[in-house]
Design a protein around this motif. Structure first.
Motif, PDB file in Angstrom:
ATOM      1  N   GLY A   1       0.815  -1.205   0.000  1.00  0.00           N
ATOM      2  CA  GLY A   1       0.000   0.000   0.000  1.00  0.00           C
ATOM      3  C   GLY A   1       0.853   1.261   0.000  1.00  0.00           C
ATOM      4  O   GLY A   1       2.073   1.221   0.106  1.00  0.00           O
ATOM      5  N   THR A   2       0.171   2.387  -0.160  1.00  0.00           N
ATOM      6  CA  THR A   2       0.838   3.679  -0.146  1.00  0.00           C
ATOM      7  C   THR A   2       0.292   4.520   1.005  1.00  0.00           C
ATOM      8  O   THR A   2      -0.891   4.444   1.333  1.00  0.00           O
ATOM      9  CB  THR A   2       0.622   4.434  -1.464  1.00  0.00           C
ATOM     10  OG1 THR A   2      -0.785   4.660  -1.665  1.00  0.00           O
ATOM     11  CG2 THR A   2       1.169   3.644  -2.648  1.00  0.00           C
ATOM     12  N   VAL A   3       1.172   5.315   1.602  1.00  0.00           N
ATOM     13  CA  VAL A   3       0.788   6.166   2.727  1.00  0.00           C
ATOM     14  C   VAL A   3       1.503   7.507   2.586  1.00  0.00           C
ATOM     15  O   VAL A   3       2.705   7.551   2.293  1.00  0.00           O
ATOM     16  CB  VAL A   3       1.169   5.547   4.094  1.00  0.00           C
ATOM     17  CG1 VAL A   3       0.668   6.438   5.232  1.00  0.00           C
ATOM     18  CG2 VAL A   3       0.618   4.146   4.241  1.00  0.00           C
ATOM     19  N   GLU A   4       0.754   8.583   2.796  1.00  0.00           N
ATOM     20  CA  GLU A   4       1.338   9.911   2.907  1.00  0.00           C
ATOM     21  C   GLU A   4       0.810  10.577   4.166  1.00  0.00           C
ATOM     22  O   GLU A   4      -0.402  10.602   4.381  1.00  0.00           O
ATOM     23  CB  GLU A   4       0.999  10.786   1.693  1.00  0.00           C
ATOM     24  CG  GLU A   4       1.877  10.530   0.487  1.00  0.00           C
ATOM     25  CD  GLU A   4       1.788  11.645  -0.538  1.00  0.00           C
ATOM     26  OE1 GLU A   4       1.044  12.626  -0.285  1.00  0.00           O
ATOM     27  OE2 GLU A   4       2.442  11.534  -1.587  1.00  0.00           O
ATOM     28  N   VAL A   5       1.716  11.067   4.985  1.00  0.00           N
ATOM     29  CA  VAL A   5       1.363  11.803   6.203  1.00  0.00           C
ATOM     30  C   VAL A   5       2.071  13.152   6.124  1.00  0.00           C
ATOM     31  O   VAL A   5       3.302  13.203   6.066  1.00  0.00           O
ATOM     32  CB  VAL A   5       1.783  11.033   7.472  1.00  0.00           C
ATOM     33  CG1 VAL A   5       1.478  11.859   8.721  1.00  0.00           C
ATOM     34  CG2 VAL A   5       1.074   9.683   7.535  1.00  0.00           C
ATOM     35  N   LEU A   6       1.301  14.211   6.040  1.00  0.00           N
ATOM     36  CA  LEU A   6       1.845  15.563   5.843  1.00  0.00           C
ATOM     37  C   LEU A   6       2.755  15.602   4.619  1.00  0.00           C
ATOM     38  O   LEU A   6       3.800  16.244   4.603  1.00  0.00           O
ATOM     39  CB  LEU A   6       2.591  16.035   7.086  1.00  0.00           C
ATOM     40  CG  LEU A   6       1.773  16.117   8.383  1.00  0.00           C
ATOM     41  CD1 LEU A   6       2.660  16.592   9.528  1.00  0.00           C
ATOM     42  CD2 LEU A   6       0.571  17.028   8.217  1.00  0.00           C
ATOM     43  N   GLY A   7       2.322  14.873   3.579  1.00  0.00           N
ATOM     44  CA  GLY A   7       3.038  14.903   2.317  1.00  0.00           C
ATOM     45  C   GLY A   7       4.268  14.036   2.236  1.00  0.00           C
ATOM     46  O   GLY A   7       4.977  14.056   1.228  1.00  0.00           O
TER      47      GLY A   7
END
Length: 290
Positions: free
Chosen positions: A63-69
Motif C-alpha cells: 500500500g501507499t501512505v502519505e502523512v503531511l506529504g
C-alpha cells in the motif's frame, strides 16, 4: 468535503500481516487538515497497527501512505518534528524533574519549539510548573504527556487512548484541552474505546473491523444514523407504549391530536453512536460482508 490537497493523511491499500495473521487488510483512509478524527474499533481490529504505520513506527507490507506529504516509512528528520505523539502508556520520565524542567529539556530537540511556559499554560498546569513529576496526579501527569506531544509545535497530533483510567471530571477537563488544541488548528488523530469521547471531540469517526475501514463519517451520520428510524415512546394510561417509525414528526402530531396537546411521557430517540458502532462491528463479526 475538504479538497484532497488538504489531506493530512492518505492511505491506499494499506496492508500488514504478522506470522500469517492479517492485521490491516487493504485499508483506505483519508484524514483532513484541521479535523479531529477518531479511530474506533474492538481490540484486534487493527487500530494500533494502523496508527503505528502512520507514525512511522512500523513498516507496512503493501500500500501507499502519505502523512503531511511524506512517506512515514522513510521517517525524515524534518517530518518527525512536524508530528506529535501521545502514547497510551508513556515511558516514565525522571520523577525528580519539575514540569517546567522536563518541558524545557524536550523543547531543545525541536527547531521551532513552543515556549515551555506557554505550553504549560495551554495544558492547564501553570500552578504545577515547579512541581516534580512524581507528585502529580494521574490526570495532571497525562497533561504533561500532551504538553510533551505539542511542545514541538506539531501540525498533526496522535493521541492513543488519552483518557483511559480517568474519572469523569478529569475526562471532561481533558476534552476541553483537546478542543482548544483543535481550535488552534492542530490536526488530531484519536484512538479511543469511549464512544462518548469520540462523539464529543471528533469531526469525523472511522470504524475499523478485521483490519478494514467499514464506515467513516461524522458522529451524527455514520452508518446511516441520521436517517435511521426513530422510536417514539409515550404513556397510555397505565401502559407504556412505543412505536418505531421513519416519520416520527407525523406520529408525534397524531399523538398530540389524540391526547389534546401534551403527550404523556413522550420521548423520541434515534440510534446512539454506540448502537450504530455495535451494528457495524457486529455485522463483520457475524460473517457479514467484508
Amino acid at each position: 468535503m475538504t479538497p484532497a490537497h488538504q489531506a493530512a493523511v492518505t492511505a491506499r491499500g494499506l496492508r500488514k500481516t504478522y506470522s500469517g495473521h492479517v492485521a490491516v487488510d487493504h485499508l483506505d483512509l483519508d484524514i483532513y487538515r484541521g479535523e479531529v478524527f477518531a479511530l474506533l474499533g474492538p481490540n484486534g481490529a487493527g487500530k494500533t497497527t494502523t496508527v503505528e504505520i502512520l507514525e512511522g513506527h512500523r513498516h507496512r507490507d503493501a500500500g501507499t501512505v502519505e502523512v503531511l506529504g511524506e512517506d512515514p516509512g522513510r521517517r525524515p528528520r524534518r517530518w518527525r518534528a512536524r508530528i506529535g505523539i501521545v502514547l497510551q502508556s508513556q515511558a516514565d520520565s525522571d520523577g525528580e524533574l519539575t514540569v517546567r524542567e522536563i518541558l524545557g529539556h524536550f523543547a531543545h530537540y525541536y527547531p521551532d519549539a513552543r515556549d515551555p511556559d506557554e505550553v504549560i499554560e495551554t495544558v492547564g498546569l501553570t500552578g504545577q510548573a515547579r512541581t516534580r513529576l512524581a507528585r502529580l496526579s494521574g490526570g495532571q501527569r497525562r497533561r504533561v504527556d500532551v504538553a510533551l506531544g505539542i511542545v514541538g509545535r506539531p501540525e498533526l497530533l496522535f493521541l492513543d487512548e488519552p483518557t483511559t483510567g480517568f474519572d469523569p471530571a478529569a475526562r471532561r477537563a481533558f476534552w476541553e484541552l483537546i478542543t482548544r488544541l483543535a481550535g488552534a488548528g492542530t490536526t488530531i488523530v484519536l484512538t479511543t474505546h469511549y464512544l462518548e469521547e469520540a462523539e464529543a471531540l471528533a469531526d469525523r469517526v472511522g470504524v475499523l473491523a478485521d483490519g478494514r475501514l467499514v464506515a467513516a463519517g461524522t458522529p451524527a451520520e455514520i452508518g446511516g444514523r441520521a436517517t435511521a428510524g426513530a422510536t417514539v415512546s409515550w404513556q397510555d394510561g397505565q401502559q407504556s407504549r412505543s412505536e418505531r417509525t421513519e416519520a416520527p414528526t407525523r406520529l408525534v402530531g397524531e399523538l398530540a391530536a389524540r391526547y389534546g396537546g401534551e403527550v404523556p411521557g413522550l420521548t423520541v430517540t434515534r440510534p446512539s453512536l454506540e448502537d450504530t458502532y455495535l451494528a457495524l462491528i457486529g455485522a463483520r463479526q457475524d460473517g457479514g460482508p467484508r
